[in-house]
Design a protein around this motif. Structure first.
Motif, PDB file in Angstrom:
ATOM      1  N   UNK A 195      29.597  36.878  27.048  1.00  0.00           N
ATOM      2  CA  UNK A 195      29.669  38.014  27.966  1.00  0.00           C
ATOM      3  C   UNK A 195      29.863  37.514  29.380  1.00  0.00           C
ATOM      4  N   UNK A 196      30.522  38.319  30.182  1.00  0.00           N
ATOM      5  CA  UNK A 196      30.718  37.974  31.590  1.00  0.00           C
ATOM      6  C   UNK A 196      30.582  39.218  32.446  1.00  0.00           C
ATOM      7  N   UNK A 197      29.736  39.135  33.454  1.00  0.00           N
ATOM      8  CA  UNK A 197      29.621  40.207  34.450  1.00  0.00           C
ATOM      9  C   UNK A 197      30.458  39.804  35.657  1.00  0.00           C
ATOM     10  N   UNK A 198      31.386  40.675  36.022  1.00  0.00           N
ATOM     11  CA  UNK A 198      32.286  40.404  37.137  1.00  0.00           C
ATOM     12  C   UNK A 198      32.111  41.433  38.239  1.00  0.00           C
ATOM     13  N   UNK A 199      32.551  41.072  39.437  1.00  0.00           N
ATOM     14  CA  UNK A 199      32.863  42.055  40.457  1.00  0.00           C
ATOM     15  C   UNK A 199      34.262  42.610  40.153  1.00  0.00           C
ATOM     16  N   UNK A 200      34.425  43.910  40.334  1.00  0.00           N
ATOM     17  CA  UNK A 200      35.725  44.567  40.175  1.00  0.00           C
ATOM     18  C   UNK A 200      36.085  45.280  41.468  1.00  0.00           C
ATOM     19  N   UNK A 201      37.385  45.329  41.750  1.00  0.00           N
ATOM     20  CA  UNK A 201      37.905  46.117  42.867  1.00  0.00           C
ATOM     21  C   UNK A 201      39.074  46.942  42.343  1.00  0.00           C
ATOM     22  N   UNK A 202      39.568  47.854  43.149  1.00  0.00           N
ATOM     23  CA  UNK A 202      40.729  48.651  42.757  1.00  0.00           C
ATOM     24  C   UNK A 202      41.930  47.737  42.512  1.00  0.00           C
ATOM     25  N   UNK A 203      42.769  48.111  41.570  1.00  0.00           N
ATOM     26  CA  UNK A 203      43.903  47.265  41.179  1.00  0.00           C
ATOM     27  C   UNK A 203      44.808  46.895  42.343  1.00  0.00           C
ATOM     28  N   UNK A 204      44.913  47.771  43.318  1.00  0.00           N
ATOM     29  CA  UNK A 204      45.833  47.499  44.426  1.00  0.00           C
ATOM     30  C   UNK A 204      45.146  46.846  45.622  1.00  0.00           C
ATOM     31  N   UNK A 205      43.868  46.514  45.486  1.00  0.00           N
ATOM     32  CA  UNK A 205      43.145  45.937  46.624  1.00  0.00           C
ATOM     33  C   UNK A 205      43.138  44.409  46.522  1.00  0.00           C
ATOM     34  N   UNK A 206      44.317  43.827  46.710  1.00  0.00           N
ATOM     35  CA  UNK A 206      44.473  42.379  46.613  1.00  0.00           C
ATOM     36  C   UNK A 206      43.662  41.651  47.692  1.00  0.00           C
ATOM     37  N   UNK A 207      43.558  42.265  48.849  1.00  0.00           N
ATOM     38  CA  UNK A 207      42.873  41.603  49.959  1.00  0.00           C
ATOM     39  C   UNK A 207      41.391  41.410  49.659  1.00  0.00           C
ATOM     40  N   UNK A 208      40.718  42.471  49.239  1.00  0.00           N
ATOM     41  CA  UNK A 208      39.293  42.353  48.933  1.00  0.00           C
ATOM     42  C   UNK A 208      39.070  41.444  47.735  1.00  0.00           C
ATOM     43  N   UNK A 209      39.954  41.516  46.763  1.00  0.00           N
ATOM     44  CA  UNK A 209      39.845  40.637  45.594  1.00  0.00           C
ATOM     45  C   UNK A 209      39.866  39.173  46.022  1.00  0.00           C
ATOM     46  N   UNK A 210      40.791  38.818  46.890  1.00  0.00           N
ATOM     47  CA  UNK A 210      40.883  37.425  47.340  1.00  0.00           C
ATOM     48  C   UNK A 210      39.644  37.008  48.125  1.00  0.00           C
ATOM     49  N   UNK A 211      39.158  37.897  48.980  1.00  0.00           N
ATOM     50  CA  UNK A 211      37.982  37.567  49.780  1.00  0.00           C
ATOM     51  C   UNK A 211      36.742  37.372  48.905  1.00  0.00           C
ATOM     52  N   UNK A 212      36.587  38.200  47.873  1.00  0.00           N
ATOM     53  CA  UNK A 212      35.454  38.043  46.967  1.00  0.00           C
ATOM     54  C   UNK A 212      35.581  36.759  46.150  1.00  0.00           C
ATOM     55  N   UNK A 213      36.781  36.497  45.654  1.00  0.00           N
ATOM     56  CA  UNK A 213      37.005  35.280  44.870  1.00  0.00           C
ATOM     57  C   UNK A 213      36.731  34.034  45.721  1.00  0.00           C
ATOM     58  N   UNK A 214      37.277  34.020  46.922  1.00  0.00           N
ATOM     59  CA  UNK A 214      37.082  32.865  47.804  1.00  0.00           C
ATOM     60  C   UNK A 214      35.617  32.720  48.208  1.00  0.00           C
ATOM     61  N   UNK A 215      34.945  33.851  48.434  1.00  0.00           N
ATOM     62  CA  UNK A 215      33.532  33.804  48.804  1.00  0.00           C
ATOM     63  C   UNK A 215      32.664  33.264  47.682  1.00  0.00           C
ATOM     64  N   UNK A 216      32.968  33.655  46.448  1.00  0.00           N
ATOM     65  CA  UNK A 216      32.226  33.136  45.300  1.00  0.00           C
ATOM     66  C   UNK A 216      32.441  31.637  45.145  1.00  0.00           C
ATOM     67  N   UNK A 217      33.681  31.198  45.256  1.00  0.00           N
ATOM     68  CA  UNK A 217      33.967  29.763  45.127  1.00  0.00           C
ATOM     69  C   UNK A 217      33.257  28.968  46.223  1.00  0.00           C
TER      70      UNK A 217
END
Length: 275
Positions: A195-217
């Protein structure tokens, strides 16, 4: 090229670094994901302020509200192919796979109900209660386990007391809770599936997705992710005493192929949990 892409992402947020940006998420639930969200947003050059949105009744409703004007910007939950079609997942498991461990909650008169269970097929005679909008419900059904679904307004502990169900396969994080003197966490087994719990954002919100991914890393790299994770869960991992439980493995056909199962830095080592 990467610099140009990042610049475009910043512009798409319309705020730029000097303007605080509100990131909305559903209120309630466990405190850890909200604190983790605050942590990873702090890794960004953009000033972002997490903001709780109350009165969202279910996970299915929350994920549909992603990106809506009166909705939310970030949702977290156990992934499935359906949810990864509805929204864009940040493919780093924020629970490190720990949510895949379920400790059955039973009536004290049935405390030895699973004493002889050694494999998944032996769970078939029992009735498990699971909420209708949880991905776990579909997983139990796919493993041919008798599953009684209940809605958000139901009282599952009372269903357990009345004998309508035999067990509530609550996640490992439920262990510290007291459901009453007559309700206990079963002592013999733990049910586990990938199982994996993820953060999700709206499909078209590439900017927030990148910021969350980079912040997690960044949080993983500097150790602040682990510090926060074990602040919340070291005690419950110890309380689960998995080394003295039989681990009953279920398959999870709902886990998308996108899951980074071959990247061990994102997961807890199963063997270390059961030593």
């Amino acid at each position: 090229m990467k610099k140009l892409l990042f610049a475009c992402l910043l512009i798409s947020f319309s705020g730029l670094a000097s303007t605080p940006l509100t990131v909305r998420y559903s209120a309630g639930g466990h405190a850890y994901p909200a604190e983790l969200l605050t942590l990873i947003l702090s890794k960004s050059a953009i000033t972002m302020v997490p903001s709780e949105v109350p009165d969202i009744p279910s996970q299915s409703r929350a994920i549909r509200l992603l990106g809506e004007k009166n909705g939310i910007d970030v949702f977290w939950g156990a992934t499935s192919s359906e949810w990864e079609n509805q929204a864009k997942a940040v493919l780093i498991p924020i629970d490190r796979g720990l949510l895949g461990y379920r400790i059955p909650v039973v009536h004290i008169s049935h405390k030895d109900m699973f004493a002889e269970v050694t494999h998944a097929r032996q769970l078939i005679p029992f009735v498990f209660g699971l909420r209708e909008d949880w991905p776990d419900t579909a997983i139990f059904k796919r493993n041919e386990l008798d599953t009684l679904m209940y809605g958000t307004g139901a009282e599952p502990i009372e269903m357990l007391r009345s004998g309508r169900i035999d067990a509530l396969p609550y996640d490992i994080f439920d262990l510290p809770k007291n459901h009453g003197d007559d309700i206990i966490h079963e002592p013999h087994i733990a049910i586990r599936y990938p199982s994996a719990v993820y953060f999700f954002v709206a499909n078209d919100n590439q900017a927030l997705h990148k910021l969350l991914n980079d912040g997690l890393l960044a949080a993983i790299a500097d150790g602040s992710f682990d510090t926060l994770f074990f602040k919340y869960f070291a005690a419950v991992i110890a309380q689960a005493d998995l080394k003295n439980r039989r681990i009953i493995e279920l398959t999870n056909p709902l886990l998308p192929r996108s899951a980074p199962i071959h990247q061990p830095q994102f997961w807890l080592d199963k063997n270390s949990l059961t030593k």
